[in-house]
Design a protein around this motif. Structure first.
Motif, short mmCIF file in Angstrom:
data_model
loop_
_atom_site.label_atom_id
_atom_site.label_comp_id
_atom_site.label_asym_id
_atom_site.label_seq_id
_atom_site.Cartn_x
_atom_site.Cartn_y
_atom_site.Cartn_z
N HIS A 98 0.82 -1.21 0.00
CA HIS A 98 0.00 0.00 0.00
C HIS A 98 0.86 1.26 0.00
O HIS A 98 0.47 2.29 -0.58
CB HIS A 98 -0.93 -0.01 1.21
CG HIS A 98 -2.08 -0.95 1.06
ND1 HIS A 98 -3.25 -0.60 0.43
CD2 HIS A 98 -2.24 -2.25 1.46
CE1 HIS A 98 -4.09 -1.62 0.43
NE2 HIS A 98 -3.50 -2.63 1.06
N PRO A 152 1.78 -2.23 -7.59
CA PRO A 152 0.82 -2.68 -6.56
C PRO A 152 -0.61 -2.84 -7.07
O PRO A 152 -1.41 -3.55 -6.44
CB PRO A 152 0.91 -1.57 -5.50
CG PRO A 152 2.24 -0.94 -5.70
CD PRO A 152 2.46 -0.99 -7.17
N ARG A 153 -0.93 -2.19 -8.20
CA ARG A 153 -2.29 -2.36 -8.75
C ARG A 153 -2.56 -3.82 -9.14
O ARG A 153 -3.70 -4.28 -9.10
CB ARG A 153 -2.48 -1.46 -9.96
CG ARG A 153 -2.41 0.04 -9.64
CD ARG A 153 -2.58 0.88 -10.91
NE ARG A 153 -2.47 2.29 -10.61
CZ ARG A 153 -3.49 3.07 -10.25
NH1 ARG A 153 -4.69 2.54 -10.15
NH2 ARG A 153 -3.29 4.34 -9.99
N TYR A 171 1.80 1.78 -3.49
CA TYR A 171 0.62 2.18 -4.25
C TYR A 171 0.32 3.67 -4.06
O TYR A 171 0.02 4.40 -5.02
CB TYR A 171 -0.57 1.33 -3.82
CG TYR A 171 -1.88 1.70 -4.47
CD1 TYR A 171 -2.15 1.31 -5.78
CD2 TYR A 171 -2.85 2.43 -3.78
CE1 TYR A 171 -3.35 1.64 -6.39
CE2 TYR A 171 -4.05 2.77 -4.38
CZ TYR A 171 -4.30 2.37 -5.68
OH TYR A 171 -5.48 2.71 -6.28
N TRP A 172 0.40 4.14 -2.82
CA TRP A 172 0.16 5.56 -2.54
C TRP A 172 1.29 6.43 -3.08
O TRP A 172 1.09 7.62 -3.37
CB TRP A 172 0.01 5.78 -1.04
CG TRP A 172 -1.23 5.15 -0.50
CD1 TRP A 172 -2.39 4.92 -1.15
CD2 TRP A 172 -1.41 4.65 0.83
NE1 TRP A 172 -3.31 4.29 -0.33
CE2 TRP A 172 -2.73 4.11 0.91
CE3 TRP A 172 -0.60 4.57 1.97
CZ2 TRP A 172 -3.25 3.55 2.06
CZ3 TRP A 172 -1.12 3.99 3.10
CH2 TRP A 172 -2.42 3.49 3.16
N GLN A 177 3.05 1.55 -10.13
CA GLN A 177 1.99 0.84 -10.84
C GLN A 177 1.89 -0.63 -10.44
O GLN A 177 0.82 -1.22 -10.52
CB GLN A 177 2.22 0.94 -12.35
CG GLN A 177 2.10 2.35 -12.90
CD GLN A 177 0.71 2.93 -12.69
OE1 GLN A 177 -0.30 2.25 -12.88
NE2 GLN A 177 0.65 4.20 -12.29
#
Length: 459
Positions: free
Chosen positions: A126, A136-137, A129-130, A134
């Motif tokens: 996460h 972690p999507r 992602y934050w 790309q």
């Protein structure tokens, strides 16, 4: 000869025998610790009696005071020797975790740190992602959206159909970590507080109550979601709809169906891990077989595009477990009537779902899984089609193995019913290990070693 604990210590020999007291199956040096070293099962009665007779022949007469003093010195020397031996063995023998019933330090370490490890991995995913990465999507979001017919675009927000793909593996792995983290949070932090509020005592009962509470929470949530997906499907209450227009319509899965399938896959894969960090039951082999066969059933039905059948089958199999977990929870709370009533409901639902409906679905996939599919759409003549008797036979074999395990558990259920109806006992778990009063005993290592060496039956 009267039992040892009933003899009067009117002589040094009798005093020694009396001090040993009755034997215990498990003895714990620290009742507040879950990693104490319990005493191993007692030696056979004949061996212990032979050792005791040999010691009596070597001991001096108790009628002579000098001999009695020598006897006391002999016992003190033996006690010190036993203490030294127990301390040496304690340094080389790993402490046994009472709750997990294992000395495997890797398993104990995982059980104690699974929450920290899983939260650490989730924080990495996460956090990236934050941060705008790309990759972690591929873990967080479900991939492989189906191309919209007529538009040729996979980005249509109105198209909620998905196909299977390679990135489903990362999505399942992400949910395995999430399920382990949620289970550890409930098991170690949330549910123990609830158990103490309900006046449940003993670390073993608290842990088992927490395990059942977690299972009830997960099964209730996922079964409700799966049932809602089933209600809106074309195969609701219709076994023929499980194979209608195969494989074209089966390749395109609604969002809810694919999410339910992948999360259930993650749950059963995580169970292969959690069964090793829970207290080992007597049916550990059968439980492990059940988990492995279920994993193969879920993954193979997903690969062969029999997701409709797998979806309905998982709903059927999970329904009785709701009543089973409730039964065990009320049993640990201390209720007597409610567990018996819930166990009766559980038994009826078990027979109706895991035997009757399960056998009906097994007959359905064998008789309709191939015959309802046109010949030109069968394997290997049609792309992405696996409708053939050899492939259906693989699913059938897995279902038969699962049914054998279920029959074995049903025999245990019948035994519990006999105890409740004939002996009037409260519903208990036949699969659990014996729960002696090991957590309430507190003896020194030397006394434990002496009791283990010279324990005899009280007759």
């Amino acid at each position: 000869m009267p039992p040892l604990e009933k003899r009067q210590p009117n002589s040094p020999l009798a005093d020694i025998e009396h001090s040993r007291g009755p034997s215990h199956h498990y003895i714990v040096s620290d009742p507040a610790s879950e990693t104490a070293d319990p005493l191993a099962p007692c030696v056979p009665a004949k061996t212990a009696a032979r050792v005791l007779r040999s010691r009596r022949r070597r001991l001096p007469s108790v009628e002579n005071p000098a001999d009695g003093e020598a006897l006391g010195n002999t016992f003190k020397a033996h006690h010190r020797s036993s203490a030294r031996n127990s301390q040496k063995s304690a340094k080389h023998t790993p402490k046994k975790n009472i709750i997990l019933n294992t000395r495997n330090q890797a398993i104990i370490w995982l059980a104690n740190n699974e929450l920290h490890l899983s939260l650490f991995l989730l924080a990495i995913v996460h956090g990236c992602y934050w941060a705008g990465f790309q990759w972690p999507r591929l873990w967080i979001q479900m991939q492989h959206k189906a191309t919209t017919a007529g538009k040729g675009s996979a980005d249509d927000p109105h198209d909620t159909r998905f196909v299977r793909g390679i990135h489903d593996i990362t999505f399942v792995a992400y949910w395995i970590v999430q399920i382990i983290a949620a289970r550890a949070l409930c098991l170690h932090h949330i549910m123990p507080v609830v158990a103490r509020l309900l006046s449940i005592k003993g670390s073993r009962d608290i842990r088992r109550f927490s395990e059942m509470a977690w299972m009830l929470l997960y099964i209730t949530v996922t079964w409700t979601i799966g049932f809602r997906v089933w209600q809106s499907s074309p195969y609701y209450m219709n076994t023929a709809g499980l194979y209608a227009n195969y494989p074209d319509d089966h390749m395109l899965m609604p969002y809810g169906l694919k999410w339910y399938y992948l999360v259930q896959s993650a749950f059963w894969l995580s169970n292969v891990y959690t069964i090793h960090v829970e207290e080992r039951r007597k049916d550990h082999f059968e439980m492990m077989t059940h988990h492995v066969v279920t994993v193969f059933l879920v993954l193979s039905s997903y690969q062969f595009h029999f997701t409709r059948f797998g979806h309905a089958f998982m709903l059927v199999m999970d329904f009785p477990d709701i009543f089973l977990t409730c039964t065990k929870m009320f049993r640990y709370i201390g209720s007597e009537l409610i567990p018996n009533v819930l166990f009766g409901v559980f038994t009826l639902s078990w027979v109706a779902t895991k035997h009757y409906l399960c056998l009906k679905m097994m007959l359905s996939i064998w008789t309709q899984g191939v015959t309802l599919v046109p010949h030109e759409k069968r394997f290997p003549h049609y792309p992405n089609s696996y409708a053939s008797y050899p492939i259906v036979g693989v699913l059938w074999a897995l279902l038969c193995v699962l049914q054998v395990v279920l029959v074995y558990w049903f025999v245990l259920i019948i035994k519990v019913i006999q105890r409740v109806l004939i002996k009037g006992e409260v519903v208990d778990d036949n699969r659990s290990d014996d729960e002696d009063a090991s957590e309430d005993c507190d003896v020194s290592p030397a006394t434990a070693t002496d009791a283990k060496t010279f324990a005899v039956e009280n007759n």
